[in-house]
Motif scaffolding. Structure first.
Motif, mmCIF file in Angstrom:
data_model
loop_
_atom_site.group_PDB
_atom_site.id
_atom_site.type_symbol
_atom_site.label_atom_id
_atom_site.label_comp_id
_atom_site.label_asym_id
_atom_site.label_seq_id
_atom_site.Cartn_x
_atom_site.Cartn_y
_atom_site.Cartn_z
ATOM 1 N N ARG A 191 51.691 50.899 -27.150
ATOM 2 C CA ARG A 191 51.021 50.672 -28.431
ATOM 3 C C ARG A 191 51.488 49.336 -29.010
ATOM 4 O O ARG A 191 52.653 48.934 -28.846
ATOM 5 C CB ARG A 191 51.335 51.803 -29.412
ATOM 6 C CG ARG A 191 50.905 53.178 -28.905
ATOM 7 C CD ARG A 191 51.148 54.249 -29.938
ATOM 8 N NE ARG A 191 50.277 54.092 -31.101
ATOM 9 C CZ ARG A 191 50.236 54.950 -32.125
ATOM 10 N NH1 ARG A 191 51.038 56.011 -32.125
ATOM 11 N NH2 ARG A 191 49.418 54.761 -33.120
ATOM 12 N N THR A 196 50.238 46.133 -32.272
ATOM 13 C CA THR A 196 49.334 45.649 -33.315
ATOM 14 C C THR A 196 49.405 44.122 -33.323
ATOM 15 O O THR A 196 50.493 43.552 -33.279
ATOM 16 C CB THR A 196 49.735 46.164 -34.700
ATOM 17 O OG1 THR A 196 49.781 47.596 -34.675
ATOM 18 C CG2 THR A 196 48.746 45.710 -35.757
ATOM 19 N N TYR A 223 47.676 46.162 -20.664
ATOM 20 C CA TYR A 223 46.658 45.604 -21.562
ATOM 21 C C TYR A 223 46.736 44.087 -21.468
ATOM 22 O O TYR A 223 47.825 43.504 -21.554
ATOM 23 C CB TYR A 223 46.909 46.060 -22.992
ATOM 24 C CG TYR A 223 45.827 45.711 -23.993
ATOM 25 C CD1 TYR A 223 44.738 46.549 -24.180
ATOM 26 C CD2 TYR A 223 45.898 44.554 -24.765
ATOM 27 C CE1 TYR A 223 43.748 46.251 -25.100
ATOM 28 C CE2 TYR A 223 44.924 44.244 -25.694
ATOM 29 C CZ TYR A 223 43.851 45.095 -25.854
ATOM 30 O OH TYR A 223 42.870 44.801 -26.770
ATOM 31 N N GLU A 261 44.571 47.224 -33.430
ATOM 32 C CA GLU A 261 45.501 48.263 -32.998
ATOM 33 C C GLU A 261 45.236 48.559 -31.520
ATOM 34 O O GLU A 261 44.102 48.814 -31.130
ATOM 35 C CB GLU A 261 45.299 49.539 -33.815
ATOM 36 C CG GLU A 261 45.565 49.385 -35.305
ATOM 37 C CD GLU A 261 47.056 49.342 -35.626
ATOM 38 O OE1 GLU A 261 47.859 49.717 -34.745
ATOM 39 O OE2 GLU A 261 47.405 48.925 -36.741
ATOM 40 N N ASP A 288 46.239 50.953 -28.237
ATOM 41 C CA ASP A 288 46.859 52.178 -27.722
ATOM 42 C C ASP A 288 46.254 52.440 -26.351
ATOM 43 O O ASP A 288 45.087 52.847 -26.239
ATOM 44 C CB ASP A 288 46.611 53.352 -28.672
ATOM 45 C CG ASP A 288 47.356 54.612 -28.241
ATOM 46 O OD1 ASP A 288 47.863 54.654 -27.099
ATOM 47 O OD2 ASP A 288 47.425 55.559 -29.054
ATOM 48 N N THR A 289 47.008 52.178 -25.320
ATOM 49 C CA THR A 289 46.467 52.287 -23.959
ATOM 50 C C THR A 289 46.255 53.730 -23.523
ATOM 51 O O THR A 289 45.709 53.965 -22.432
ATOM 52 C CB THR A 289 47.390 51.571 -22.966
ATOM 53 O OG1 THR A 289 48.717 52.098 -23.079
ATOM 54 C CG2 THR A 289 47.419 50.079 -23.249
ATOM 55 N N ASN A 290 46.660 54.681 -24.345
ATOM 56 C CA ASN A 290 46.431 56.088 -24.022
ATOM 57 C C ASN A 290 45.106 56.602 -24.578
ATOM 58 O O ASN A 290 44.779 57.781 -24.426
ATOM 59 C CB ASN A 290 47.569 56.951 -24.562
ATOM 60 C CG ASN A 290 48.881 56.675 -23.837
ATOM 61 O OD1 ASN A 290 48.900 56.498 -22.627
ATOM 62 N ND2 ASN A 290 49.967 56.623 -24.591
ATOM 63 N N THR A 291 44.359 55.730 -25.241
ATOM 64 C CA THR A 291 43.064 56.115 -25.806
ATOM 65 C C THR A 291 41.951 55.331 -25.121
ATOM 66 O O THR A 291 42.197 54.388 -24.387
ATOM 67 C CB THR A 291 43.028 55.842 -27.322
ATOM 68 O OG1 THR A 291 43.141 54.424 -27.544
ATOM 69 C CG2 THR A 291 44.154 56.558 -28.036
ATOM 70 N N LYS A 322 40.773 51.167 -25.565
ATOM 71 C CA LYS A 322 42.202 50.914 -25.737
ATOM 72 C C LYS A 322 42.542 50.221 -27.049
ATOM 73 O O LYS A 322 43.709 50.173 -27.437
ATOM 74 C CB LYS A 322 42.720 50.045 -24.578
ATOM 75 C CG LYS A 322 42.654 50.700 -23.212
ATOM 76 C CD LYS A 322 43.177 49.734 -22.156
ATOM 77 C CE LYS A 322 43.118 50.340 -20.769
ATOM 78 N NZ LYS A 322 43.621 49.407 -19.741
ATOM 79 N N HIS A 323 41.536 49.675 -27.728
ATOM 80 C CA HIS A 323 41.828 48.938 -28.961
ATOM 81 C C HIS A 323 40.809 49.271 -30.047
ATOM 82 O O HIS A 323 39.716 49.771 -29.770
ATOM 83 C CB HIS A 323 41.845 47.426 -28.710
ATOM 84 C CG HIS A 323 40.594 46.899 -28.075
ATOM 85 N ND1 HIS A 323 40.596 46.067 -26.989
ATOM 86 C CD2 HIS A 323 39.281 47.084 -28.372
ATOM 87 C CE1 HIS A 323 39.360 45.762 -26.648
ATOM 88 N NE2 HIS A 323 38.552 46.366 -27.484
#
Length: 422
Positions: free
Chosen positions: A2, A4, A172, A247, A249-252, A255-256
């Motif tokens: 994660r 920012t 990322y 923001e 988050d590579t788990n979503t 990813k951004h």
């Protein structure tokens, strides 16, 4: 992973717009406000996608302002990652520009591929030189300076280098460049096409651009925040713009989540008034006053830059059109920082009576005839002179030799002056 980050571009520090020191200060204020946002939001890093400065040769105060902002970031342990834009490119005979100077001061990392005659390589950044950094574990940022008309060529070569790059443990990837996408601002050419950018897509999660002052995004992949301040009157009609807060988050999936934010900026007001219905200078002044008052009621803000643009066909002699009283009305009502009155009016003596049924060639001939009728030397045979003008034009378009065109023009001119038929 994660993270920012803040994405900004085209600050144009040092731009003394309209030769106004206060407008120059406006560009600094916009830049420092975004720096403060980055610190307040505690971002992991800042992307500066070119044109920090308005020009290559900057005054000491502009350099101080740039350093002040970058030092704030450094004190907050926020790295600034930058690329060189077209406005700040190093002079041909100079080995170092102001962006390089800031990099040597370790106030920013100035990214660019290594380029030789045979290939493009992407070495890690070190000793004020390199193509990428990893400001957060698992996140890599590549950068490429402004290359103008050669941008598409270098993008292809960078894509080849990315295909060969060791991306082990990289979750990322950001690629930052000072380049525009074609079609965003239609009259402005020289942009790179979506097809030409697509070669980066397999290797890049976020394409961070600068150069075009209008904000835009495409395909949840290409992002350009626009300019923090208004660089020209035409930009005042564009959407609010300033910077992206992103923001990651590579788990979503995706990813951004980039969000475009507008920073504070000097308001610009453009007023357009058509003069056709105003039969006298006094009526024009009164009608325009009413229009400006009406528009003033719609305005919320302080000390704008105001432009009044007059258009249409003026029913009276243009020498009777006084713009200073109109400027005074603007100054009284708006209390602006700066005001301008521009006149694009056409005098009634130059108006052309036409209808919508005419073809382009018919309209062209009518305009030439009407113009010739205003000169006593050509009035009696204006239609014949128009035919000669169009014949010369067609000969030039057809590629006839210049000597032949001049000979024809001379002979026909003699005939017309003697009153003979062509």
């Amino acid at each position: 992973m994660r993270a920012t980050f803040l994405h900004m571009a085209d600050c144009h520090l040092g731009y003394r717009q309209y030769n106004s020191s206060e407008r120059q200060n406006d560009f600094t204020r916009a830049y420092l406000e975004i720096i403060d946002v980055a610190i307040d939001k505690r971002v992991d890093f800042v992307l500066l996608a070119g044109d920090l400065f308005e020009k290559r040769a900057i005054d000491p105060l502009t350099l101080v302002h740039a350093i002040n902002g970058l030092e704030r970031l450094k004190q907050a342990s926020i790295p600034c990652l930058a690329v060189e834009g077209n406005h700040e490119r190093t002079y041909y005979r100079h080995s170092i520009g102001w962006m390089n100077f800031l990099a040597e001061r370790q106030l920013l990392a100035l990214l660019n591929p290594k380029i030789d005659d045979r290939r493009v390589s992407l070495p890690p950044y070190g000793n004020q030189y390199g193509a990428y950094v990893e400001p957060v574990p698992g996140l890599r940022v590549y950068g490429m300076r402004y290359f103008g008309i050669s941008t598409a060529h270098f993008v292809r070569r960078v894509a080849d280098a990315l295909a060969e790059a060791n991306s082990h443990n990289v979750e990322y990837t950001i690629f930052m460049a000072h380049a525009g996408v074609e079609g965003v601002v239609p009259p402005q050419g020289g942009g790179i096409s979506h097809r030409e950018l697509a070669v980066l897509r397999p290797y890049v999660d976020y394409l961070a651009l600068g150069h075009i002052h209008k904000p835009y995004s495409f395909d949840n992949w290409i992002y350009n925040p626009g300019s923090p301040e208004t660089n020209s009157l035409t930009e005042s009609a564009w959407p609010k713009r300033g910077y992206y807060l992103v923001e990651v988050d590579t788990n979503t999936e995706p990813k951004h989540s980039p969000v475009l934010h507008a920073n504070s900026r000097r308001p610009f007001v453009r007023l357009f008034f058509e003069v056709d219905a105003c039969e006298t200078p006094g009526q024009l002044l009164e009608e325009c006053r009413r229009y400006i008052k009406r528009r003033r009621r719609e305005f919320r803000g302080g000390e704008p830059v105001v432009e009044l643009r007059l258009s249409g066909v003026l029913p009276f002699d243009r020498s009777a059109l006084a713009t200073e009283p109109l400027k005074q009305i603007i100054d009284d009502l708006y209390k602006p920082l700066l005001s301008f009155v521009r006149s694009d009016v056409l005098g009634a003596e130059f108006a052309i009576d036409s209808n919508n049924q005419q073809s382009r060639s018919e309209l062209e001939r009518q305009i030439i005839v009407d113009l010739l009728r205003r000169d006593i030397r050509f009035r009696a045979r204006s239609a014949k002179w128009a035919d000669l003008a169009l014949a010369v034009k067609q000969a030039a378009i057809s590629g006839d030799p210049a000597d032949a065109i001049l000979e024809k023009l001379a002979s026909e001119e003699i005939r017309l002056m003697e009153g003979k038929e062509m």
